[in-house]
Scaffold this motif. Structure first.
Motif, PDB file in Angstrom:
ATOM      1  N   ARG A  18       0.822  -1.231  -0.007  1.00 35.36           N
ATOM      2  CA  ARG A  18       0.041   0.024   0.034  1.00 35.36           C
ATOM      3  C   ARG A  18       0.869   1.281  -0.149  1.00 35.36           C
ATOM      4  N   ARG A  19       0.644   2.116  -1.194  1.00 33.86           N
ATOM      5  CA  ARG A  19       1.659   3.463  -1.119  1.00 33.86           C
ATOM      6  C   ARG A  19       0.780   4.463  -0.384  1.00 33.86           C
ATOM      7  N   LEU A  20       1.358   4.872   0.451  1.00 34.73           N
ATOM      8  CA  LEU A  20       0.273   5.789   1.111  1.00 34.73           C
ATOM      9  C   LEU A  20       0.930   7.363   1.207  1.00 34.73           C
ATOM     10  N   ASN A  21       0.082   8.227   0.887  1.00 31.94           N
ATOM     11  CA  ASN A  21       0.484   9.844   0.912  1.00 31.94           C
ATOM     12  C   ASN A  21       0.767  10.176   2.403  1.00 31.94           C
ATOM     13  N   ILE A  29      -7.702   4.861   4.952  1.00 28.90           N
ATOM     14  CA  ILE A  29      -7.504   3.764   3.737  1.00 28.90           C
ATOM     15  C   ILE A  29      -8.576   3.226   3.208  1.00 28.90           C
ATOM     16  N   LYS A  30      -8.657   3.051   1.782  1.00 22.88           N
ATOM     17  CA  LYS A  30      -9.794   2.327   1.167  1.00 22.88           C
ATOM     18  C   LYS A  30      -9.306   0.598   1.192  1.00 22.88           C
ATOM     19  N   LEU A  31     -10.355   0.034   1.747  1.00 21.37           N
ATOM     20  CA  LEU A  31     -10.208  -1.321   2.051  1.00 21.37           C
ATOM     21  C   LEU A  31     -10.435  -2.070   0.776  1.00 21.37           C
ATOM     22  N   ASP A  32      -9.681  -3.182   0.772  1.00 24.50           N
ATOM     23  CA  ASP A  32      -9.962  -4.046  -0.577  1.00 24.50           C
ATOM     24  C   ASP A  32     -11.164  -4.669  -0.335  1.00 24.50           C
ATOM     25  N   PRO A  33     -11.718  -5.201  -1.475  1.00 22.62           N
ATOM     26  CA  PRO A  33     -13.067  -5.854  -1.438  1.00 22.62           C
ATOM     27  C   PRO A  33     -13.036  -7.099  -0.528  1.00 22.62           C
ATOM     28  N   ASP A  60       8.246   4.789   6.940  1.00 28.95           N
ATOM     29  CA  ASP A  60       8.677   3.788   6.202  1.00 28.95           C
ATOM     30  C   ASP A  60       8.319   2.410   6.318  1.00 28.95           C
ATOM     31  N   ALA A  61       7.381   2.216   7.715  1.00 26.86           N
ATOM     32  CA  ALA A  61       6.686   0.898   7.839  1.00 26.86           C
ATOM     33  C   ALA A  61       5.542   0.871   6.797  1.00 26.86           C
ATOM     34  N   PHE A  62       4.754   2.119   6.861  1.00 21.92           N
ATOM     35  CA  PHE A  62       3.735   2.094   5.895  1.00 21.92           C
ATOM     36  C   PHE A  62       3.842   2.538   4.593  1.00 21.92           C
ATOM     37  N   GLU A  63       5.225   2.508   4.373  1.00 21.05           N
ATOM     38  CA  GLU A  63       5.540   2.859   2.967  1.00 21.05           C
ATOM     39  C   GLU A  63       4.829   4.220   2.498  1.00 21.05           C
ATOM     40  N   ALA A  64       4.796   5.126   3.392  1.00 20.21           N
ATOM     41  CA  ALA A  64       4.118   6.309   3.251  1.00 20.21           C
ATOM     42  C   ALA A  64       5.059   7.464   2.848  1.00 20.21           C
TER      43      ALA A  64
END
Length: 215
Positions: free
Chosen positions: A4-7, A92-96, A209-213
């Motif tokens: 998940r690439r976060l802003n 966060i928009k959750l996956d289906p 970094d842990a959240f790839e943000a």
């Protein structure tokens, strides 16, 4: 965990809790309408207790301590926020097919990774009966709780998030019953590592970094 690439949004100054809730509501609405990407907002609050719907009256602090108590729409029970604590709100928009509890489990794993990078051995914990996971993150060596998590989801988008104790005063935790657990021992990175503890800037970087943000 899926990628998940976060802003990343960051506030360096303390933010009043109710002002933060107003902005978080705006961010959630924008994410529901796909106007913004998945987002991690890092900030710290002025002293405040927040409580979920299941918080018992006897778990609340005495008004004599002078710290406001605010009811929230998140899951979880009583939490304290204050200077020296890093709060992360996750929009966060959750996956289906993915529920908010599924995502909370992911948040725990990412916070464990961040703490390990900072030098604190951490883990998730099961209930005493071993039938389910307790929400949050604990130190592996001392068995103290270091991360509190409370979230909810609406129209497929999460809100609220986690609180990591970095180097703030832990005394207000003792004025109430945190997380509905009378015997819990709350800790911080500074308490665990002493003089070797990293500063808030390093903690923010490790969590991002842990959240790839990234901003």
């Amino acid at each position: 965990m899926r990628e998940r690439r976060l802003n990343l949004i960051q506030d360096d100054d303390l933010v009043e809790y109710e002002q933060a809730m107003q902005r978080m509501t705006e961010l959630v609405k924008a994410r529901q309408q796909d106007e913004i990407p998945d987002t991690l907002w890092l900030l710290s609050h002025h002293p405040v207790y927040t409580v979920g719907a299941r918080t018992r009256p006897e778990h609340l602090p005495s008004p004599a301590f002078g710290i406001p108590v605010v009811r929230t729409g998140r899951g979880g029970q009583l939490t304290y926020h204050g200077p020296g604590q890093l709060v992360g709100y996750l929009i966060i928009k959750l996956d289906p097919g993915e529920g908010v509890v599924d995502y909370i489990r992911e948040v725990e794993l990412r916070m464990v990774a961040a703490l390990e990078k900072l030098g604190v051995a951490a883990e998730r914990r099961e209930t005493p009966e071993g039938s389910e996971l307790l929400t949050g993150v604990w130190t592996r060596d001392t068995g103290r709780k270091i991360v509190s998590i409370g979230m909810r989801a609406g129209r497929g988008v999460t809100s609220h998030g986690f609180a990591l104790n970095v180097d703030g005063d832990l005394t207000p935790w003792t004025y109430a019953v945190p997380c509905g657990m009378p015997d819990v021992d709350m800790t911080s990175i500074a308490r665990e590592l002493g003089d070797a503890a990293p500063d808030m800037k390093a903690v923010r970087e490790a969590v991002a970094d842990a959240f790839e943000a990234a901003s």
